[in-house]
Design a protein around this motif. Structure first.
Motif: not given
Length: 480
Positions: A251-258, A203-208, A279-281
């Motif tokens: 915005g509308e995309k996922l980006v990584p942490g360092l 599931t797309d987790p962007l909202a979480r 339930s999320g990631v």
């Protein structure tokens, strides 16, 4: 006034005595359990409006106690580093005194990157972002010269810009540029940045995940030259770093942490994997490694004391002067950051220590490398709630029984309830601490203690009120 006070005291005492105190105890048990649950509502269940209103009315009812307890777990049992996969190149006071004040011209930073790259690290992450052009670049200097220096200006414009020099160094080395997430626009902020692909499984987790609308990133020319970009942001809870996001939303995309971007580049992977459900990631992975996360894509960081990690720091001055041991860099993940007085970003950890922001990133990488994670999964919250309800109902059913062994014990030993209460709460704390040490699970002993103590208090309150009322009457009665 005294009459009204006595009247209300009598009503409260009668209410607590009704049905041997069970109705009030039930109300306290269910009410506090709901408040506790609303402070950490499971993300896979829609939160009812009244629960949201309750959390807004009492925002820190149990959260603060829970966080302080988890901090104490770590302070009693800090992580002891078992490996040192990270070397930190610090632009410290000694470097600034030798090389010059910050910010440096970009060609000088390029020289540092070239010197680090010559030592053969796996990846170089810069805890630095450069959103504006270098004003010391030859073309910028040429633009400030008077008309009488036209020949000199032309010569300067023929030289490569400092951005071009730095871009060449970034391209030649395995480099990652950091960026700062913002929730408000600024002059140099943008709404997007270059980043490696993130493949979502499920599931797309962007909202979480934690989301931002703006980012303070380096110039597009530098982003295009580096081999990765990553967010440097950390989550602060009452000014303390406890959880670190491995992925975030821009915005509308996922980006990584360092940390995850460093692992991606070091392993030669083309993308970062995110495993999610309703339930999320659930986990974030690179290559064959998967990191279990909270539903928001973050992890609870088990901190090591800064005293045990000081040997990972190397002064940038020593690198520029060529006086470092190459083995401290070969096949290591290298982080470059500022630690000089007045230019560093200091953070308070769960251990109560004030450390440079780059140290937090290093500890995340170290934790992932060692596979030693702290976890507070959704099922654990439900297990805690079930335990509180079960034990609370058992107290409500058994304690008021006048013919029970417990009642007989209290009659025989006046201080027995205090001794038993202290013993049970210490047992609760010991068991939760053991689970933390043995399994890395964060069990909320604080909520268990608060709620069950309040339930027990419902049965002792009438006796205390009666004692207080009797003492007051005796004090007002004249002797003789």
């Amino acid at each position: 006034m005294k009459r009204y006070y006595d009247l209300w005291l009598a009503r409260i005492r009668n209410l607590l005595r009704a049905a041997q105190g069970r109705p009030v105890a039930l109300l306290v048990l269910f009410g506090l359990s709901l408040i506790n649950l609303s402070s950490e509502w499971p993300s896979n269940i829609p939160r009812p409006a009244f629960v949201a209103a309750l959390d807004e009315t009492l925002p820190d009812s149990f959260k603060t106690a829970r966080q302080l307890l988890f901090d104490q777990y770590q302070r009693r049992f800090p992580r002891i580093p078992a490996a040192q996969p990270v070397t930190i190149v610090e632009i410290d006071d000694a470097t600034l005194a030798t090389v010059g004040q910050w910010p440096w011209p970009r060609n000088r930073l390029a020289s540092l990157i070239d010197a680090i790259a010559a030592l053969k690290p796996l990846a170089i992450g810069l805890d630095i972002y450069m959103p504006e052009p270098d004003q010391t670049s030859p073309d910028k200097v040429a633009g400030n010269l008077p008309a009488t220096a036209a020949a000199l200006a032309a010569g300067l414009r023929a030289l490569p810009s400092h951005e071009a020099i730095l871009a060449r160094s970034l391209r030649a080395a395995p480099t990652i540029l950091g960026a700062a997430a913002l929730d408000h626009p600024t002059f140099a902020a943008s709404t997007d940045m270059r980043s490696a692909p993130i493949l979502v499984h499920g599931t797309d987790p962007l909202a979480r995940v934690q989301r931002f609308d703006y980012v303070l990133a380096s110039l597009p020319e530098l982003q295009a030259a580096a081999h990765g970009q990553a967010m440097l942001s950390v989550a602060l809870e009452q000014g303390v770093v406890r959880r670190i996001p491995l992925v975030m939303g821009l915005g509308e995309k996922l980006v990584p942490g360092l940390p995850m971007e460093m692992f991606r580049l070091a392993t030669g992977s083309s993308a970062i994997d995110v495993f999610a459900d309703a339930s999320g990631v659930q986990a974030v992975g690179v290559a064959d490694a998967q990191v279990p996360t909270q539903p928001g894509g973050d992890i609870w960081l088990h901190f090591a004391s800064i005293r045990s990690t000081l040997n990972r720091y190397v002064s940038a001055r020593d690198i520029l002067q060529g006086t470092v041991d190459p083995e401290r860099f070969r096949n290591k993940l290298v982080l470059v950051g500022l630690t000089g007085t007045g230019v560093t970003d200091m953070r308070t950890t769960a251990l109560g220590e004030l450390v440079p922001g780059i140290e937090v990133q290093a500890q995340v990488i170290e934790t992932i490398f060692e596979g030693r994670f702290l976890r507070r999964p959704t099922w654990l919250k439900w297990a805690e709630s079930a335990f509180i309800m079960t034990f609370g109902l058992l107290i409500i059913w058994y304690v008021p029984r006048t013919q029970s062994r417990f009642a007989g014990f209290l009659r025989a030993v006046p201080k027995g309830s205090t001794i038993l209460g202290v013993f049970l709460h210490l047992l609760n704390l010991f068991c939760c601490f053991y689970i933390f040490i043995r399994f890395g699970l964060l069990v909320d002993a604080a909520s268990i203690f608060i709620i069950l103590s309040a339930v027990m208090g419902c049965f002792f309150a009438p006796a205390l009120l009666h004692f207080g009322e009797r003492s007051g009457t005796e004090a007002r009665t004249p002797p003789g």
